[in-house]
Scaffold this motif. Structure first.
Motif, PDB file in Angstrom:
ATOM      1  N   ASP A 268     -10.325  42.090  24.448  1.00 29.67           N
ATOM      2  CA  ASP A 268     -10.782  43.095  25.410  1.00 29.67           C
ATOM      3  C   ASP A 268     -11.559  44.236  24.737  1.00 29.67           C
ATOM      4  O   ASP A 268     -11.710  45.314  25.298  1.00 29.67           O
ATOM      5  N   ALA A 269     -12.060  43.994  23.523  1.00 23.55           N
ATOM      6  CA  ALA A 269     -12.797  45.055  22.817  1.00 23.55           C
ATOM      7  C   ALA A 269     -14.224  45.151  23.316  1.00 23.55           C
ATOM      8  O   ALA A 269     -14.776  44.185  23.852  1.00 23.55           O
ATOM      9  N   ASP A 270     -14.804  46.328  23.116  1.00 21.55           N
ATOM     10  CA  ASP A 270     -16.255  46.475  23.268  1.00 21.55           C
ATOM     11  C   ASP A 270     -16.840  45.872  21.979  1.00 21.55           C
ATOM     12  O   ASP A 270     -16.769  46.473  20.900  1.00 21.55           O
ATOM     13  N   LEU A 271     -17.418  44.689  22.090  1.00 22.41           N
ATOM     14  CA  LEU A 271     -17.805  43.939  20.873  1.00 22.41           C
ATOM     15  C   LEU A 271     -18.896  44.644  20.065  1.00 22.41           C
ATOM     16  O   LEU A 271     -18.874  44.609  18.828  1.00 22.41           O
ATOM     17  N   ASP A 272     -19.839  45.283  20.768  1.00 22.46           N
ATOM     18  CA  ASP A 272     -20.907  45.964  20.021  1.00 22.46           C
ATOM     19  C   ASP A 272     -20.340  47.125  19.208  1.00 22.46           C
ATOM     20  O   ASP A 272     -20.723  47.345  18.058  1.00 22.46           O
ATOM     21  N   LEU A 273     -19.409  47.833  19.824  1.00 22.17           N
ATOM     22  CA  LEU A 273     -18.754  48.944  19.111  1.00 22.17           C
ATOM     23  C   LEU A 273     -17.973  48.407  17.909  1.00 22.17           C
ATOM     24  O   LEU A 273     -17.978  48.993  16.819  1.00 22.17           O
ATOM     25  N   ALA A 274     -17.305  47.268  18.116  1.00 23.89           N
ATOM     26  CA  ALA A 274     -16.512  46.670  17.036  1.00 23.89           C
ATOM     27  C   ALA A 274     -17.412  46.219  15.883  1.00 23.89           C
ATOM     28  O   ALA A 274     -17.058  46.377  14.708  1.00 23.89           O
ATOM     29  N   VAL A 275     -18.581  45.704  16.212  1.00 23.68           N
ATOM     30  CA  VAL A 275     -19.509  45.287  15.152  1.00 23.68           C
ATOM     31  C   VAL A 275     -19.973  46.525  14.373  1.00 23.68           C
ATOM     32  O   VAL A 275     -19.981  46.528  13.135  1.00 23.68           O
ATOM     33  N   GLU A 276     -20.318  47.607  15.106  1.00 21.54           N
ATOM     34  CA  GLU A 276     -20.719  48.853  14.420  1.00 21.54           C
ATOM     35  C   GLU A 276     -19.612  49.327  13.483  1.00 21.54           C
ATOM     36  O   GLU A 276     -19.866  49.714  12.343  1.00 21.54           O
ATOM     37  N   GLY A 277     -18.377  49.307  14.001  1.00 20.36           N
ATOM     38  CA  GLY A 277     -17.231  49.777  13.203  1.00 20.36           C
ATOM     39  C   GLY A 277     -17.036  48.909  11.973  1.00 20.36           C
ATOM     40  O   GLY A 277     -16.769  49.411  10.870  1.00 20.36           O
ATOM     41  N   ALA A 278     -17.172  47.604  12.144  1.00 20.79           N
ATOM     42  CA  ALA A 278     -16.984  46.687  11.012  1.00 20.79           C
ATOM     43  C   ALA A 278     -18.064  46.929   9.959  1.00 20.79           C
ATOM     44  O   ALA A 278     -17.779  46.905   8.750  1.00 20.79           O
ATOM     45  N   LEU A 279     -19.291  47.200  10.410  1.00 23.40           N
ATOM     46  CA  LEU A 279     -20.378  47.439   9.443  1.00 23.40           C
ATOM     47  C   LEU A 279     -20.103  48.703   8.636  1.00 23.40           C
ATOM     48  O   LEU A 279     -20.219  48.714   7.414  1.00 23.40           O
ATOM     49  N   VAL A 280     -19.703  49.769   9.348  1.00 29.27           N
ATOM     50  CA  VAL A 280     -19.434  51.045   8.659  1.00 29.27           C
ATOM     51  C   VAL A 280     -18.259  50.876   7.708  1.00 29.27           C
ATOM     52  O   VAL A 280     -18.307  51.265   6.534  1.00 29.27           O
ATOM     53  N   SER A 281     -17.201  50.289   8.218  1.00 26.08           N
ATOM     54  CA  SER A 281     -15.991  50.208   7.422  1.00 26.08           C
ATOM     55  C   SER A 281     -16.146  49.239   6.261  1.00 26.08           C
ATOM     56  O   SER A 281     -15.703  49.521   5.146  1.00 26.08           O
ATOM     57  N   LYS A 282     -16.771  48.101   6.513  1.00 20.22           N
ATOM     58  CA  LYS A 282     -16.821  47.063   5.477  1.00 20.22           C
ATOM     59  C   LYS A 282     -17.888  47.323   4.429  1.00 20.22           C
ATOM     60  O   LYS A 282     -17.676  47.119   3.241  1.00 20.22           O
ATOM     61  N   PHE A 283     -19.083  47.773   4.866  1.00 22.67           N
ATOM     62  CA  PHE A 283     -20.224  47.735   3.942  1.00 22.67           C
ATOM     63  C   PHE A 283     -20.600  49.083   3.336  1.00 22.67           C
ATOM     64  O   PHE A 283     -21.516  49.147   2.520  1.00 22.67           O
ATOM     65  N   ARG A 284     -19.914  50.166   3.735  1.00 25.85           N
ATOM     66  CA  ARG A 284     -20.200  51.462   3.097  1.00 25.85           C
ATOM     67  C   ARG A 284     -19.934  51.326   1.595  1.00 25.85           C
ATOM     68  O   ARG A 284     -18.954  50.711   1.185  1.00 25.85           O
ATOM     69  N   GLY A 301     -10.743  34.364  21.624  1.00 23.22           N
ATOM     70  CA  GLY A 301     -11.708  34.387  22.726  1.00 23.22           C
ATOM     71  C   GLY A 301     -13.047  35.023  22.374  1.00 23.22           C
ATOM     72  O   GLY A 301     -14.056  34.758  23.025  1.00 23.22           O
ATOM     73  N   VAL A 302     -13.077  35.895  21.350  1.00 25.29           N
ATOM     74  CA  VAL A 302     -14.350  36.557  21.000  1.00 25.29           C
ATOM     75  C   VAL A 302     -14.780  36.234  19.562  1.00 25.29           C
ATOM     76  O   VAL A 302     -15.735  36.817  19.050  1.00 25.29           O
ATOM     77  N   TYR A 303     -14.071  35.301  18.949  1.00 23.76           N
ATOM     78  CA  TYR A 303     -14.319  35.026  17.519  1.00 23.76           C
ATOM     79  C   TYR A 303     -15.774  34.616  17.266  1.00 23.76           C
ATOM     80  O   TYR A 303     -16.460  35.201  16.419  1.00 23.76           O
ATOM     81  N   GLU A 304     -16.252  33.628  18.021  1.00 23.69           N
ATOM     82  CA  GLU A 304     -17.617  33.119  17.773  1.00 23.69           C
ATOM     83  C   GLU A 304     -18.650  34.204  18.066  1.00 23.69           C
ATOM     84  O   GLU A 304     -19.599  34.394  17.307  1.00 23.69           O
ATOM     85  N   ALA A 305     -18.461  34.911  19.188  1.00 24.55           N
ATOM     86  CA  ALA A 305     -19.444  35.931  19.582  1.00 24.55           C
ATOM     87  C   ALA A 305     -19.480  37.062  18.552  1.00 24.55           C
ATOM     88  O   ALA A 305     -20.555  37.528  18.148  1.00 24.55           O
ATOM     89  N   PHE A 306     -18.293  37.489  18.093  1.00 27.41           N
ATOM     90  CA  PHE A 306     -18.237  38.575  17.101  1.00 27.41           C
ATOM     91  C   PHE A 306     -18.894  38.118  15.796  1.00 27.41           C
ATOM     92  O   PHE A 306     -19.692  38.849  15.193  1.00 27.41           O
ATOM     93  N   ALA A 307     -18.576  36.897  15.382  1.00 29.27           N
ATOM     94  CA  ALA A 307     -19.129  36.377  14.123  1.00 29.27           C
ATOM     95  C   ALA A 307     -20.660  36.339  14.196  1.00 29.27           C
ATOM     96  O   ALA A 307     -21.352  36.709  13.236  1.00 29.27           O
ATOM     97  N   ALA A 308     -21.182  35.928  15.346  1.00 28.81           N
ATOM     98  CA  ALA A 308     -22.644  35.817  15.478  1.00 28.81           C
ATOM     99  C   ALA A 308     -23.290  37.206  15.425  1.00 28.81           C
ATOM    100  O   ALA A 308     -24.291  37.419  14.732  1.00 28.81           O
ATOM    101  N   LYS A 309     -22.692  38.159  16.152  1.00 26.45           N
ATOM    102  CA  LYS A 309     -23.279  39.513  16.179  1.00 26.45           C
ATOM    103  C   LYS A 309     -23.204  40.161  14.789  1.00 26.45           C
ATOM    104  O   LYS A 309     -24.163  40.785  14.327  1.00 26.45           O
ATOM    105  N   LEU A 310     -22.057  40.011  14.138  1.00 24.21           N
ATOM    106  CA  LEU A 310     -21.891  40.656  12.820  1.00 24.21           C
ATOM    107  C   LEU A 310     -22.846  40.021  11.808  1.00 24.21           C
ATOM    108  O   LEU A 310     -23.514  40.723  11.039  1.00 24.21           O
ATOM    109  N   SER A 311     -22.934  38.696  11.825  1.00 28.21           N
ATOM    110  CA  SER A 311     -23.766  38.058  10.796  1.00 28.21           C
ATOM    111  C   SER A 311     -25.246  38.378  11.021  1.00 28.21           C
ATOM    112  O   SER A 311     -25.998  38.520  10.057  1.00 28.21           O
ATOM    113  N   ALA A 312     -25.659  38.551  12.284  1.00 31.26           N
ATOM    114  CA  ALA A 312     -27.069  38.926  12.527  1.00 31.26           C
ATOM    115  C   ALA A 312     -27.364  40.270  11.867  1.00 31.26           C
ATOM    116  O   ALA A 312     -28.422  40.461  11.255  1.00 31.26           O
TER     117      ALA A 312
END
Ligand SMILES: NC(=O)c1ccc[n+]([C@@H]2O[C@H](COP(=O)([O-])OP(=O)(O)OC[C@H]3O[C@@H](n4cnc5c(N)ncnc54)[C@H](O)[C@@H]3O)[C@@H](O)[C@H]2O)c1
Ligand SMILES: O=C[C@H](O)CS(=O)(=O)O
Length: 485
Positions: A268-284, A301-312
């Motif tokens: 139930d996460a906002d996936l775009d927000l989660a991708v932003e958070g992962a980028l900041v947290s992981k790659f700083r 339920g969101v694994y594939e979609a999150f993986a695709a957005k993050l890897s892009a």
């Protein structure tokens, strides 16, 4: 160092009692630009005798420093803060040259580092004691707050400016004096701070900086009875070594140690927000932060979609020298770091993980590592148990909330954690169940001067920043006045 506007900020000497000095042995340690592996300068390789001198200088300066009014100490810290911002570009360039992070991030670190000096200048004015109602009519009891004394400050290479100011600013605000031992990989940022402290009018001996290889300097700081507190940021291995050593003279300790942060993405996460958070947290800082997401746990339920957005997004990152505009990932600090990262990736691939990001063009230079997203990560992989400290984002899949919490807490570390959900009840349930000193809900960042920073379990002791940060450098004295009947 070329291209500095103020070349005097670059010092190749230690600072003891207001004097810029070499090592008694004449030995030096080369400091290398991680982008090129070329030496950028050398600092004295100090040892026990210089450390003792620095401790004596700090003890001498303590007498006057603790007697200054809090407002006087605050004024000097404000002046130091102003100079840090006035020299922001030079401090950032020194930082990037010795540490490797992109220049924009280095500028961010200088602002962040300076924010602790401002914050604790303000807190210096609020070191309030209190009164206690007496159990008998002939007595009054007040509680005074007093500085701990001389403090040993030992800091890592990944944030060579902010990890120093986060300790030194509250120490000085409280009335303590310090002996700083910066990382041998990044001493020039510390020495530049010393130059600015002098210019700000902070008296000789209040800040001393001892450079060189760690063991002999560390042994003296640990064993010396004059040092009443050690504040350390670095690995859990060295932190526990210091803790054992400090027991002999019963020193106070603040320990900011390693982490193994989970970042959980619920269905139930906002996936775009989660991708932003992962980028900041992981790659700083190229993934070289103690609070970086080491394990990204994503609900099925969101694994594939999150993986695709993050890897892009990761595919769009540029790797290169930190001084090159547009670079997202700079070089890693040294070859040992590169080897550890490669080893974690190879181990994960051998155990069934898959790289889903494209292979980027890497610049010449041995210390560059490709940012990666790995799918199929599992808890038997080495990257699940230890900090990778690099730009590798492993995605673990989970089904239920309970499973995610068990996975997240399944580590001896407890520094930072993050989770993404839009469900209020889940937000409270998970926030309270995570066994970490810091929890970010729908954010990938928890580091700021206003909030307590620190860990539980093997991630350390004590808190930095916030109102709590200054208490680490204060003792309470109960003052009983009797015979008043
Ligand atoms: N919790 C936090 O706030 C925080 C912040 C930044 C980094 N870290 C952790 O720091 C680690 C990376 O930094 P590092 O590689 O510089 O850590 P490290 O433990 O190797 O070194 C940290 C500092 O300790 C010194 N040191 C090493 N051996 C010593 C000894 N025997 N006696 C005294 N001092 C000694 C080093 O020279 C350096 O100045 C990671 O584990 C990271 O998670 C934690
Ligand atoms: O490496 C961990 C640090 O504490 C960095 S920060 O405070 O999160 O910027």
């Amino acid at each position: 160092m070329k291209n500095l506007k103020d070349k005097n900020l670059f010092r190749e000497a230690g600072l003891i009692g207001g004097e810029w000095v070499a090592a008694g042995s004449g030995r030096t340690v080369d400091v290398v630009d991680p982008a090129t592996q070329a030496a950028i300068g050398a600092v004295p390789d100090m040892a026990g005798p210089e450390t003792r001198s620095a401790i004596e200088a700090a003890a001498f300066a303590y007498g006057d420093w603790k007697k200054k009014t809090n407002a006087e100490r605050a004024g000097l810290l404000e002046a130091w803060h102003g100079l840090m911002l006035a020299h922001l570009d030079d401090l950032a360039l020194i930082l990037t040259t010795e540490q490797g992070k992109p220049l924009d991030e280095a500028r961010g670190e200088i602002r962040y580092g300076a924010s602790f000096v401002k914050w604790f200048a303000e807190e210096a004015r609020r070191i309030n004691g209190h009164t206690i109602p007496s159990p008998t009519p002939d007595r009054r009891i007040i509680v005074l707050k007093e500085p701990v004394g001389v403090c040993g400050i030992i800091t890592p290479w990944n944030f060579p400016n902010a990890m120093i100011t986060r300790k030194v600013a509250p120490a000085l605000a409280a009335g303590c004096t310090v002996v700083i031992k910066p990382s041998e990989f990044t001493p020039f940022s510390a020495l530049a701070l010393g130059v600015l402290a002098e210019r700000a009018g902070i008296p000789a001996g209040v800040i001393n900086i001892v450079t060189g290889m760690p063991v002999e300097i560390g042994n003296e700081i640990v064993a010396n009875e004059t040092v009443r507190k050690i504040s350390f940021t670095g690995s859990t291995r060295v932190g526990s070594l210091l803790m054992r050593g400090a027991a002999d003279t019963v020193k106070r300790l603040s320990l900011e140690l390693g982490g193994n942060a989970p970042l959980i993405v619920f269905d139930d996460a906002d996936l775009d927000l989660a991708v932003e958070g992962a980028l900041v947290s992981k790659f700083r800082n190229g993934g070289q932060t103690c609070v970086c997401a080491n394990r990204i746990l994503v609900q099925a339920g969101v694994y594939e979609a999150f993986a695709a957005k993050l890897s892009a997004r990761v595919n769009a990152m540029t790797v290169g020298p930190g001084t090159q505009p547009g670079v997202a990932i700079g070089p890693m600090i040294n070859m040992a770091a590169v080897e550890k990262i490669n080893h974690h990736v190879e181990d994960a691939l051998a155990k069934g993980a898959e790289i889903i990001t494209e292979k980027p063009v890497l610049p010449e230079g041995a210390q560059y590592v490709a940012p990666l997203v790995l799918t199929g990560a599992t808890k038997d992989m080495q990257l699940a148990a230890e900090e990778t400290f690099g730009p590798v984002a492993p995605l673990f899949q989970f089904e239920t909330e309970e499973e995610a919490i068990t996975l997240a807490n399944g580590t001896p570390y407890g520094l930072a954690s993050y989770f993404y959900t839009e469900n209020l009840k889940r937000a409270w349930r998970v926030g309270e169940a995570l066994e970490f000193g810091m929890v970010g809900l729908n954010t990938g960042s928890v580091s700021m001067e206003v909030a307590p920073f620190g860990g539980v379990k093997q991630s350390g002791l004590g808190r930095e920043g916030a109102q709590a940060g200054i208490e680490e450098y204060l003792e309470m004295k109960s003052f009983h006045m009797g015979g008043l009947g």
